[in-house]
Design an enzyme around this catalytic site. Structure first.
Site, PDB file in Angstrom:
ATOM      1  CD  GLN B 187      -3.097  -0.613   0.050  1.00 15.31           C
ATOM      2  OE1 GLN B 187      -3.091   0.460  -0.532  1.00 15.31           O
ATOM      3  NE2 GLN B 187      -3.961  -1.575  -0.253  1.00 15.31           N
ATOM      4  CB  CYS B 334     -18.238  -6.999   3.668  1.00 13.08           C
ATOM      5  SG  CYS B 334     -16.942  -7.909   2.867  1.00 13.08           S
TER       6      CYS B 334
END
Lengths: 401, 391
Positions: B187, B334
């Site tokens: 990242q 999620c």
């Protein structure tokens, strides 16, 4: 990297030998400034000032990386990362304590560390003279470390240096080693005959260390030898390209000359004659690019072509002086440098070089110049050399990391 | 996708992947066409492919300040992390079998460490503190003389927290002297300056598609002295560290993407900071939506903005946004099982329900200020719409 370096403002660059160059000193200094800027161009804009008989390099950003990059610039003896503060005794003392603490991190916490302070005072209005600055700061910062520190003015593990100037005061303690030598380009241009082996890149590097800018020539025996050997040469040049601003490679087709030598000259002289042809071609290229010497990786007695007699035979074909920086090196000494500069692994890639084409079963060891000259009369060497130069390719090689 | 044809796509999931930059695509094209040679072959078509890889390798080496031979190209971030973790742990197995894994590692790091349990390794996880920072004291307590690998990401992919890896490196040297420190920098690459010598790690993994390069290209960068055992065997490419014919076009694209990111590093950072500020100030007028500020002490990557939408499952918001052309991610939130709540959210004291209401917006250099403002406006609409439904 410690916190001291992280908040450093500038790099102090010391140049050992060129400070001896008397009247020519500005010439060497200007070259070094140019080379420093060129070396850092992809990292940061840098401001370079000549101060204190040294240079202050102020990068716009990436100071630590610029410092590391300068360790690959010839002509630099050492580099210090310098922190700055207001030119007041209080601020200088506080900063000195921090720089000292950071420098101490590198030493085991249980042993004794010898320390000394050195001060300069460019601003003579500062209320203390340089000796007093050292003493006052030492008295303020050393006791905090108790028995661990021992002041030794002659020999110290940490030299804390303070420089008080009108607008700013500077403190530093570390010293990154540089490569030494002279700024590349100050001694003119050389042309290195580069094979794919371990030696010639090291010879080029050592000559660059002594201030030679370097162009490279390599000989290529396509279709006896493939494209991979060209790539290998390019890789070697790209490694050496880190040490100078611009690196040009001349790649010369050599198969026809080798075939003519095979067909027309005594087989034992083949290698020596190849090398004579290379010297002729290199001399011609050197003339065109104004190189003043040829550089080879020859080392006395290393292989059959490197006896005194054979080297005499080979040099006879050159119109320029031939420098052999490795003449007296043992192979291991050369390998050590090759590893350090990152050419060793490339040289070890198994690609044949052109000298291995039509290798004679018994190469001559004590060649004679007259026999070489006679042998070259037996075919149109000049015409072949013209054709080789005609087919030569020039490329600019970017540095590789 | 739910976006209608006339809806402009607002791609705000750049932490998942980024669009390929035009220059990158351009650089790759010849290698998808006429320059199809195998770099291990000996004729010019193959050697040209090898040269192209040399050049990409040199770009990466220059940018992270290592030597070319320290770069092992592979097929993406997952493989680079697998090689970094498994390859180094196995190479050091003679010195010990204890592995320490960061608290919020990507599954490719966690799972590769856990795969070593069957080889007799013991795997332990470090902790975050309640502020979302790395708990360095806890790390140190877990370090042992037989620790052979510490794996810690540089930037958290959920919140953008920049972790103090440099400090951790110093602690590893002191308290786990046998250990290699592997850093997942996937990242971070292209946004943060990656200075390998300064970071103090033994290896870092990066991936091309997070910085406007193609998928399927990544690299492990190692200290020259770091022993790494290969995990793929075959033709001995990449100096024997990663066999398999190289993804030439992918690596060329990787090199081009790295050069582009490096050239624009400062301006991209400034742009991202602007975007995140705009997003944040837009969010302030959106009821029940708040930016999660976690682990900010050592800096935040401005490309990531993660929010909590009180009372509404992120999954639902995500699909409503998607219908409006806004692509975002519900990320790890999620998951349905409580045990699957991301360790970062768990450490921050999120309930399972809250964790399911977390949405990640992520920007890149190609995201515009208008995109961000439009996305916040869409979010406000969706929030209002759903709020009405739920009540």
């Amino acid at each position: 990297m410690n916190t001291s370096v992280r908040s450093a403002e500038l790099l102090l660059v010391r140049y050992g030998e060129l400070s001896l160059k008397g009247g020519n000193r500005p010439y060497f200094e200007r070259a070094l400034v140019r080379n420093i800027k060129a070396a850092c161009r992809d990292l940061s804009e840098v401001k370079v000032e000549r101060i204190w008989g040294r240079m202050a390099v102020t990068p716009e950003r990436r100071l630590e990386r610029v410092a590391r990059r300068l360790q690959d610039v010839f002509g630099i003896a050492s580099i210090s990362t310098v922190r700055g503060t207001e030119p007041t005794l209080e601020a200088i003392t506080k900063l000195s304590a921090e720089v000292l603490a950071a420098a101490l991190e590198k030493f085991p916490s249980d042993g004794q560390v010898r320390v000394r302070l050195r001060s300069r005072r460019a601003d003579k209005r500062f209320p203390l003279n340089s000796t007093q600055i050292s003493q006052t700061v030492a008295e303020a910062i050393l006791p905090a470390h108790g028995e661990r520190l021992k002041v030794n003015l002659k020999q110290a593990d940490i030299t804390l240096e303070l420089d008080v100037r009108r607008e700013r005061a500077f403190v530093f303690a570390d010293r990154l080693p540089g490569l030494g030598g002279l700024p590349v380009g100050t001694l003119g241009l050389g042309l290195c005959l580069l094979s794919g082996g371990i030696d010639s890149p090291v010879a080029a590097w050592l000559s660059m260390k002594r201030g030679c800018a370097m162009d490279f020539v390599s000989f290529h025996s396509h279709p006896f030898i493939g494209e991979g050997s060209k790539r290998k040469i390019e890789q070697l040049v790209s490694r050496l390209a880190r040490y100078q601003a611009k690196s040009r490679l001349y790649s010369v087709p050599f198969a026809e000359i080798q075939t003519a030598i095979r067909d027309n000259a005594p087989s034992s002289y083949r290698t020596v004659l190849y090398r004579r042809a290379m010297q002729r071609i290199a001399s011609r290229i050197a003339g065109l690019v104004r190189a003043k010497a040829l550089i080879t990786g020859e080392s006395l007695g290393q292989v059959a072509s490197q006896t005194m007699e054979n080297m005499t035979c080979i040099e006879d074909a050159s119109s320029l002086p031939v420098f052999r920086p490795l003449l007296t090196f043992d192979k291991n000494e050369t390998i050590d440098i090759a590893k350090r500069i990152g050419t060793f692994d490339i040289s070890n890639i198994p690609e044949p070089d052109c000298c291995t084409v039509f290798m004679p079963p018994k190469p001559i060891i004590h060649g004679k110049v007259e026999i070489c000259r006679d042998a070259e009369q037996g075919f149109d060497l000049d015409g072949l050399i013209d054709a080789a130069l005609e087919g030569a390719e020039r490329s600019q090689i970017a540095p590789a990391w | 996708m739910g976006a209608q044809n006339d809806t402009r796509i607002l791609y705000l999931d750049n932490a998942a992947t980024t669009p390929i930059a035009a220059e990158v695509r351009e650089a790759m094209l010849p290698f998808l066409d006429t320059e199809f040679g195998n770099p291990s072959t000996r004729y010019p078509l193959g050697v040209r492919a090898a040269r192209a890889i040399d050049s990409a390798r040199s770009s990466l080496a220059r940018i992270v300040d290592v030597r070319s031979e320290q770069v092992t190209f592979c097929a993406g971030g997952t493989e680079a992390n697998n090689l970094g973790v498994i390859g180094q742990a196995r190479a050091r197995a003679g010195r010990g079998k204890h592995i320490l894994v960061g608290p919020t590692e990507h599954p490719c790091v966690r799972a590769s460490a856990l795969s070593l349990v069957r080889e007799g390794f013991e795997v332990e996880f470090a902790k975050l503190d309640e502020g979302g920072h790395l708990d360095l004291d806890d790390y140190v307590r877990r370090m042992r003389a037989d620790t052979v690998l510490v794996a810690q990401m540089l930037v958290n992919n959920e919140f953008g927290s920049i972790y103090p890896v440099r400090k951790l490196a110093a602690l590893v040297r002191q308290h786990a002297p046998q250990a290699a420190l592997h850093v997942d920098a996937v990242q971070a690459a292209g946004k943060l300056e990656l200075d390998f010598p300064d970071l103090g790690a033994d290896s870092i993994a990066i991936s091309a598609h997070k910085l406007h390069g193609p998928k399927g290209a990544g690299a492990l960068i190692c200290d020259l002295s770091a022993p790494v055992e290969p995990i793929l065997f075959g033709g001995g490419q990449e100096s024997g560290r990663r066999s398999g014919t190289e993804n030439v076009a992918g690596l060329v694209g990787f090199g081009a993407a790295l050069e582009l990111a490096d050239a624009n590093l400062t301006s991209t950072w400034k742009h991202l900071v602007q975007l995140r500020e705009a997003f944040n100030s837009g969010l302030e007028s959106t009821p029940n939506c708040s930016l999660i500020e976690a682990g900010t002490k050592d800096g935040i990557l401005p490309s990531i903005a993660t929010i909590l939408i009180e009372g509404i499952p992120a999954e639902v918001v995500l699909h409503h946004l998607e219908a409006r052309g806004v692509m975002v991610s519900a990320g790890s939130a999620c998951q349905t099982q409580k045990s699957d709540i991301s360790p970062a959210l768990f450490a921050l004291g999120f309930t399972a329900e809250q964790a399911r209401s977390v949405l990640r917006f992520s920007f890149s250099g190609s995201t515009s200020l208008d995109d961000v403002n439009a996305a916040v406006a869409h979010l406000a609409h969706v929030r209002e719409q759903l709020g009405a439904h739920l009540s």
